[in-house]
Design a protein around this motif. Structure first.
Motif, mmCIF file in Angstrom:
data_model
loop_
_atom_site.group_PDB
_atom_site.id
_atom_site.type_symbol
_atom_site.label_atom_id
_atom_site.label_comp_id
_atom_site.label_asym_id
_atom_site.label_seq_id
_atom_site.Cartn_x
_atom_site.Cartn_y
_atom_site.Cartn_z
ATOM 1 N N ALA A 283 0.830 -1.214 0.000
ATOM 2 C CA ALA A 283 0.000 0.000 0.000
ATOM 3 C C ALA A 283 0.859 1.256 0.000
ATOM 4 O O ALA A 283 0.469 2.299 -0.546
ATOM 5 N N ALA A 284 2.052 1.152 0.603
ATOM 6 C CA ALA A 284 2.954 2.308 0.627
ATOM 7 C C ALA A 284 3.442 2.676 -0.763
ATOM 8 O O ALA A 284 3.983 3.769 -0.969
ATOM 9 N N GLY A 285 3.222 1.793 -1.735
ATOM 10 C CA GLY A 285 3.672 2.067 -3.096
ATOM 11 C C GLY A 285 2.993 3.236 -3.759
ATOM 12 O O GLY A 285 3.486 3.752 -4.770
ATOM 13 N N ALA A 286 1.878 3.696 -3.207
ATOM 14 C CA ALA A 286 1.173 4.839 -3.806
ATOM 15 C C ALA A 286 1.832 6.173 -3.465
ATOM 16 O O ALA A 286 1.523 7.200 -4.084
ATOM 17 N N ILE A 287 2.741 6.168 -2.509
ATOM 18 C CA ILE A 287 3.335 7.426 -2.027
ATOM 19 C C ILE A 287 3.985 8.253 -3.135
ATOM 20 O O ILE A 287 3.824 9.480 -3.174
ATOM 21 N N PRO A 288 4.728 7.653 -4.083
ATOM 22 C CA PRO A 288 5.447 8.485 -5.069
ATOM 23 C C PRO A 288 4.568 9.122 -6.137
ATOM 24 O O PRO A 288 5.057 9.990 -6.875
ATOM 25 N N ALA A 289 3.315 8.734 -6.281
ATOM 26 C CA ALA A 289 2.503 9.185 -7.410
ATOM 27 C C ALA A 289 2.486 10.712 -7.584
ATOM 28 O O ALA A 289 2.616 11.205 -8.713
ATOM 29 N N PRO A 290 2.332 11.508 -6.514
ATOM 30 C CA PRO A 290 2.323 12.971 -6.716
ATOM 31 C C PRO A 290 3.612 13.533 -7.310
ATOM 32 O O PRO A 290 3.601 14.614 -7.894
ATOM 33 N N LEU A 291 4.730 12.809 -7.162
ATOM 34 C CA LEU A 291 5.988 13.285 -7.740
ATOM 35 C C LEU A 291 5.883 13.433 -9.248
ATOM 36 O O LEU A 291 6.532 14.298 -9.845
ATOM 37 N N ALA A 292 5.065 12.599 -9.881
ATOM 38 C CA ALA A 292 4.919 12.666 -11.336
ATOM 39 C C ALA A 292 4.437 14.042 -11.777
ATOM 40 O O ALA A 292 4.855 14.569 -12.817
ATOM 41 N N LEU A 293 3.554 14.656 -10.989
ATOM 42 C CA LEU A 293 3.050 15.991 -11.322
ATOM 43 C C LEU A 293 4.162 17.023 -11.246
ATOM 44 O O LEU A 293 4.263 17.903 -12.112
ATOM 45 N N VAL A 294 5.008 16.924 -10.234
ATOM 46 C CA VAL A 294 6.132 17.854 -10.090
ATOM 47 C C VAL A 294 7.076 17.729 -11.286
ATOM 48 O O VAL A 294 7.522 18.726 -11.853
#
Length: 452
Positions: A200-211
């Protein structure tokens, strides 16, 4: 021969001051590439930590240990095949559509499918999710190091790329911390199936894609190559031009040895330590969920120790190559990795061994990967840099998928008895000799400009 790099003396003098050459935007590029690769390796390591408990549960909880180990080897091979194929695909895209757009896609891919892995209900869908996660995991490295290599000044390049690769150890340590936390919660009865929560912790990086998509700019070198209408990301040119073909084969051989050493041996060390931990804590009176949670916690701690060594290993290569050149640094690293990995598999027997054997094994194995981050982008021109780097690193991984399979075969069919896993690991250490054999054919790139 003309170079745009400093003399050896100047390079040695400026090694400790390389960071002064970087502007604010240079640091931003290095930071984003490092964080993207850090979360990528977090996704990789979550799989390594969750693999055995996940497969144990998905196989019904009563499968013999050797069956679980064999299925773990197969799952890892499937993950690595996805990694290799995705890496090649995204490597080509990195040259054709740009470093920034491709990095955005890779981050989203590995984040989403790491998270979705928690939904697995059987071995087959678990392996499918790992295969698809591998697609994103494989693409990040090549575009990240190509981006940094093309943006930062030449004399700072090896150190900046070393920093990007060192971030991989931090990603692994974040995953280990997640594992420790989930183990503590499972031990206390707050959760069950800790491996699902780890994914479940794998979702953490998703917002980095926007940056990445909003803030990064394509390197001037890539924009120039596109404006000149050069053929970008051409596998035909990569494998037909004699110079690039030679560099591709050499780079593939170097990467193959290190990848098998890490993914076919090093990261299976958790399965070697697990029985040691189970025996130790069972003797202390732990059983059932409490024993499982205690072991999960200590596997996480083991990963922390290993990756602390990894972090310093990557940077050790960065400074070693500044003095010796790329080829000699690789030679030292291959020998050290072979000897320390074999020593660990042969000798680890109790809890205290984990505190010193594991960090030293991590140090020697990841030093090689510091070399890949520095060396592979130096082998190819801008129009082929992402494609060539990805070919070496990920086609090397495609071939290296045979590593976990070989470990599984050695464990289940060649060696027998309680020490079968140890014997298999020691035997597999011979793969580091492949890297040594390739070095006489490798071009020395220290102090030379990036090829064009």
């Amino acid at each position: 021969m003309r170079t745009d790099g400093p003399s050896t003396q100047t390079a040695n003098q400026t090694g400790a001051k390389w960071y002064r050459e970087l502007t604010g935007y240079h640091w931003f590029v290095v930071a984003v590439a490092s964080v993207g690769w850090m979360f990528d390796t977090m996704a990789q390591q979550l799989f390594n930590l969750a693999r055995k408990p996940a497969l144990t549960e998905l196989l019904g909880g009563r499968a013999p240990n050797e069956v679980v180990n064999a299925q773990g080897a197969y799952a890892t091979a499937i993950f690595m095949v996805g990694w290799a194929l995705g890496g090649v695909l995204f490597g080509v895209l990195g040259d054709r559509i740009g470093r920034v757009k491709t990095m955005t896609l890779t981050i989203l891919t590995y984040s989403v499918f790491t998270f979705i892995s928690l939904l697995a209900r059987g071995v087959w869908d678990f392996n499918l999710y790992r295969f698809l996660c591998g697609f994103g995991v494989g693409g990040q490295f090549a575009v990240g190091v190509a981006l940094v290599a093309e943006v930062v000044p030449a004399t700072a390049r090896p150190y900046a790329l070393g920093l990007v690769q060192a971030a991989s150890a931090i990603g692994n340590m974040i995953a280990a911390t997640v594992g420790i936390l989930m183990g503590v919660l499972e031990q206390g009865g707050s959760i069950t199936s800790a491996w699902r929560w780890e994914f479940a912790a794998g979702a953490i990086p998703a917002p980095l894609a926007l940056v990445v998509f909003k803030k990064l700019k394509e390197p001037d070198q890539w924009l120039k190559a596109r404006a000149e209408k050069k053929q970008l990301g051409s596998f035909k040119e990569l494998l037909s031009d004699e110079r690039w073909k030679h560099n591709s084969i050499v780079g593939l051989a170097l990467a193959f040895a290190g990848v098998v050493g890490l993914w076919g041996i090093g990261f299976f060390s958790y399965d070697l330590f697990r029985p040691v931990l189970q025996k130790t804590f069972a003797a202390e009176g732990f059983s059932g969920a409490a024993l499982n949670g205690k072991v999960t916690t200590w596997i996480g701690l083991t990963s922390l120790f290993q990756n602390l060594g990894c972090f310093f290993g990557v940077y050790a290569f960065t400074y070693l190559t500044n003095y010796t050149g790329r080829k000699k640094a690789f030679a030292v690293s291959f020998v050290a990795a072979m000897l320390m990995t074999a020593y660990t598999f042969w000798n680890v027997n109790n809890l205290t061994d984990i505190f010193w054997m594991v960090p030293l094994m991590g140090f020697t194995q990841l030093a090689l990967f510091g070399g890949y981050a520095i060396y592979l982008p130096e082998l190819f021109p801008t129009r082929l840099r992402s494609t060539g780097t990805s070919f070496c690193y990920n086609c090397g991984r495609l071939v290296a998928a045979a590593g976990p399979l070989s470990l599984g075969v050695l464990t289940s069919r060649v060696y027998h008895g309680p020490n079968a896993f140890r014997y298999a690991g020691v035997t597999m250490c011979l793969v580091f000799l492949v890297g040594l054999a390739a070095l006489p054919f490798a071009p020395e790139t220290k102090g030379k400009p990036l090829p064009e």
